[in-house]
Design a protein around this motif. Sequence first.
Motif, mmCIF file in Angstrom:
data_model
loop_
_atom_site.group_PDB
_atom_site.id
_atom_site.type_symbol
_atom_site.label_atom_id
_atom_site.label_comp_id
_atom_site.label_asym_id
_atom_site.label_seq_id
_atom_site.Cartn_x
_atom_site.Cartn_y
_atom_site.Cartn_z
ATOM 1 N N TYR A 264 -1.791 11.108 -7.564
ATOM 2 C CA TYR A 264 -2.569 9.941 -8.000
ATOM 3 C C TYR A 264 -2.549 9.755 -9.513
ATOM 4 O O TYR A 264 -3.160 8.811 -10.020
ATOM 5 N N LEU A 265 -1.847 10.619 -10.213
ATOM 6 C CA LEU A 265 -1.785 10.517 -11.662
ATOM 7 C C LEU A 265 -0.848 9.385 -12.082
ATOM 8 O O LEU A 265 -0.008 8.929 -11.308
ATOM 9 N N GLY A 266 -0.991 8.947 -13.322
ATOM 10 C CA GLY A 266 -0.112 7.923 -13.854
ATOM 11 C C GLY A 266 -0.611 6.506 -13.666
ATOM 12 O O GLY A 266 0.026 5.552 -14.118
ATOM 13 N N ARG A 267 -1.745 6.348 -12.984
ATOM 14 C CA ARG A 267 -2.328 5.026 -12.828
ATOM 15 C C ARG A 267 -3.478 4.856 -13.816
ATOM 16 O O ARG A 267 -4.084 5.839 -14.252
ATOM 17 N N PRO A 268 -3.831 3.625 -14.153
ATOM 18 C CA PRO A 268 -5.009 3.419 -15.001
ATOM 19 C C PRO A 268 -6.272 3.892 -14.288
ATOM 20 O O PRO A 268 -6.280 4.084 -13.065
ATOM 21 N N GLY B 207 -2.773 2.342 -3.999
ATOM 22 C CA GLY B 207 -3.699 1.248 -3.805
ATOM 23 C C GLY B 207 -3.063 0.028 -3.168
ATOM 24 O O GLY B 207 -3.536 -1.091 -3.365
ATOM 25 N N ILE B 208 -2.001 0.215 -2.361
ATOM 26 C CA ILE B 208 -1.262 -0.879 -1.741
ATOM 27 C C ILE B 208 -1.352 -0.756 -0.219
ATOM 28 O O ILE B 208 -1.166 0.330 0.333
ATOM 29 N N TYR B 209 -1.613 -1.870 0.449
ATOM 30 C CA TYR B 209 -1.619 -1.907 1.908
ATOM 31 C C TYR B 209 -0.208 -2.172 2.436
ATOM 32 O O TYR B 209 0.624 -2.775 1.756
ATOM 33 N N SER B 210 0.021 -1.751 3.657
ATOM 34 C CA SER B 210 1.304 -2.006 4.318
ATOM 35 C C SER B 210 1.183 -3.234 5.217
ATOM 36 O O SER B 210 0.102 -3.785 5.408
ATOM 37 N N GLY B 211 2.320 -3.646 5.780
ATOM 38 C CA GLY B 211 2.301 -4.655 6.820
ATOM 39 C C GLY B 211 2.841 -6.012 6.425
ATOM 40 O O GLY B 211 2.413 -6.598 5.440
ATOM 41 N N ARG B 212 3.767 -6.512 7.230
ATOM 42 C CA ARG B 212 4.391 -7.806 6.952
ATOM 43 C C ARG B 212 3.395 -8.954 7.077
ATOM 44 O O ARG B 212 3.510 -9.977 6.400
ATOM 45 N N GLU B 213 2.389 -8.796 7.944
ATOM 46 C CA GLU B 213 1.409 -9.870 8.147
ATOM 47 C C GLU B 213 0.313 -9.873 7.091
ATOM 48 O O GLU B 213 -0.430 -10.853 6.984
ATOM 49 N N ALA B 214 0.172 -8.785 6.352
ATOM 50 C CA ALA B 214 -0.897 -8.705 5.360
ATOM 51 C C ALA B 214 -0.651 -9.695 4.226
ATOM 52 O O ALA B 214 0.498 -10.003 3.891
ATOM 53 N N ALA C 6 -12.591 10.652 17.683
ATOM 54 C CA ALA C 6 -11.154 10.448 17.493
ATOM 55 C C ALA C 6 -10.807 10.934 16.097
ATOM 56 O O ALA C 6 -11.598 10.789 15.160
ATOM 57 N N SER C 7 -9.618 11.534 15.946
ATOM 58 C CA SER C 7 -9.189 12.069 14.652
ATOM 59 C C SER C 7 -7.834 11.490 14.269
ATOM 60 O O SER C 7 -6.932 11.380 15.104
ATOM 61 N N PHE C 8 -7.708 11.151 12.990
ATOM 62 C CA PHE C 8 -6.456 10.660 12.425
ATOM 63 C C PHE C 8 -6.020 11.596 11.308
ATOM 64 O O PHE C 8 -6.859 12.178 10.612
ATOM 65 N N LEU C 9 -4.719 11.734 11.129
ATOM 66 C CA LEU C 9 -4.158 12.459 9.997
ATOM 67 C C LEU C 9 -3.586 11.419 9.047
ATOM 68 O O LEU C 9 -2.731 10.620 9.414
ATOM 69 N N THR C 10 -4.082 11.430 7.804
ATOM 70 C CA THR C 10 -3.716 10.401 6.854
ATOM 71 C C THR C 10 -3.705 11.004 5.457
ATOM 72 O O THR C 10 -3.517 12.204 5.305
ATOM 73 N N ALA C 11 -3.848 10.181 4.439
ATOM 74 C CA ALA C 11 -3.917 10.658 3.057
ATOM 75 C C ALA C 11 -5.035 9.912 2.340
ATOM 76 O O ALA C 11 -5.367 8.770 2.697
ATOM 77 N N TYR C 12 -5.616 10.546 1.340
ATOM 78 C CA TYR C 12 -6.716 9.943 0.593
ATOM 79 C C TYR C 12 -6.257 8.614 0.002
ATOM 80 O O TYR C 12 -5.241 8.542 -0.686
ATOM 81 N N PRO C 13 -6.976 7.528 0.279
ATOM 82 C CA PRO C 13 -6.508 6.217 -0.192
ATOM 83 C C PRO C 13 -6.620 6.055 -1.702
ATOM 84 O O PRO C 13 -7.500 6.639 -2.343
ATOM 85 N N GLY C 14 -5.740 5.256 -2.266
ATOM 86 C CA GLY C 14 -5.817 4.912 -3.673
ATOM 87 C C GLY C 14 -6.725 3.715 -3.883
ATOM 88 O O GLY C 14 -7.039 2.977 -2.949
ATOM 89 N N TRP C 15 -7.137 3.510 -5.116
ATOM 90 C CA TRP C 15 -8.012 2.390 -5.449
ATOM 91 C C TRP C 15 -7.183 1.141 -5.754
ATOM 92 O O TRP C 15 -5.994 1.219 -6.035
ATOM 93 N N TYR C 16 -7.815 0.002 -5.672
ATOM 94 C CA TYR C 16 -7.193 -1.224 -6.172
ATOM 95 C C TYR C 16 -8.261 -2.083 -6.840
ATOM 96 O O TYR C 16 -9.465 -1.878 -6.638
ATOM 97 N N LYS C 17 -7.810 -3.023 -7.626
ATOM 98 C CA LYS C 17 -8.681 -3.800 -8.501
ATOM 99 C C LYS C 17 -9.797 -4.506 -7.736
ATOM 100 O O LYS C 17 -9.560 -5.177 -6.741
ATOM 101 N N GLY C 18 -11.020 -4.320 -8.189
ATOM 102 C CA GLY C 18 -12.170 -5.032 -7.657
ATOM 103 C C GLY C 18 -12.865 -4.387 -6.482
ATOM 104 O O GLY C 18 -13.913 -4.874 -6.045
ATOM 105 N N GLY D 247 -8.375 11.885 -10.951
ATOM 106 C CA GLY D 247 -8.213 12.423 -12.296
ATOM 107 C C GLY D 247 -7.292 13.619 -12.393
ATOM 108 O O GLY D 247 -6.764 13.904 -13.482
ATOM 109 N N GLU D 248 -7.072 14.339 -11.256
ATOM 110 C CA GLU D 248 -6.367 15.612 -11.340
ATOM 111 C C GLU D 248 -5.227 15.783 -10.333
ATOM 112 O O GLU D 248 -4.298 16.552 -10.584
ATOM 113 N N HIS D 249 -5.290 15.122 -9.186
ATOM 114 C CA HIS D 249 -4.302 15.375 -8.142
ATOM 115 C C HIS D 249 -2.968 14.727 -8.527
ATOM 116 O O HIS D 249 -2.921 13.554 -8.912
ATOM 117 N N PRO D 250 -1.852 15.468 -8.397
ATOM 118 C CA PRO D 250 -0.559 14.955 -8.887
ATOM 119 C C PRO D 250 -0.089 13.666 -8.219
ATOM 120 O O PRO D 250 0.629 12.874 -8.842
#
Length: 258
Positions: free
Chosen positions: A213-217, A127-134, A163-175, A208-211
């Motif tokens: 993403y586990l360990g987060r609230p 649930g964290i974004y990248s980038g020095r400007e962020a 257009a197609s991108f290869l990425t990963a399922y994003p995590g959640w963040y508060k709010g 809830g199940e994917h390894p």
Amino acid sequence: MKRRTLVLGGAAIVASTVAAVAIWPRRHITVAARTFDWKATDFLSGGTKSVALEKLPAPLFRSRPNCVVTSAQTLGPCHVNAIPVRQDVSEGKAGLPLRLAVRIVHAADCRPVERADIEIWHTDHRGIYSGREAANMCTLGDAEAISGLAFRGRQLTDAEGQASFLTAYPGWYKGRTPHVHCRILADGKELLVSQIYFDDALSDIIYGEHPDYLGRPARDTRNDEDGIIPEDAADHIFDFEKLDGGALSATITIGLSS
């Protein structure tokens, strides 16, 4: 030829009479088109390193595309500049591998928009974004996230508006409910800034199940509790296909008013 099944991610939005208790004044109820008969263990973990985009089947879009105007939404504090043109945007980070395919059309007549410059960005599995400007609220001061541009990329659409991108399922963040930001330009002119969303039922399975993403609230915001998701969210939720080999495919048609 093997039959392929596309699972529609959203079906309807019903305005709720319940007032939102957060800073936004409204709340919506997002109704999923169907449940997902999938398990998180059906999918690969560890990111995109074992997935070759060119070997995946062509993206499967709705036979009757949702050629409606995609709502403009906030750019947000997590956008950064100077994003590279690339297909794999994961930079080797963990997560369920996701082929994210967009089709950009003129909403009035469904004509594809060729050579539109589409930029996407979203969080990592934590649930964290990248980038020095962020903004710091986006990177949470994480040194690894700040030093890179993971889960950010740009491409030009082809003659079919795709257009197609290869990425990963994003995590959640508060709010916020899980989402992908997009910004579309043509000839240097900004045509749309918006956000695309995920079906709550699918996110429940993944978180809830994917390894990876586990360990987060448990996440604190679902689609019906998010104050930014638009009223017509059914046309802002990805459609999904489980691909052989353990990757997930998400597709969406983005309609431009111009």
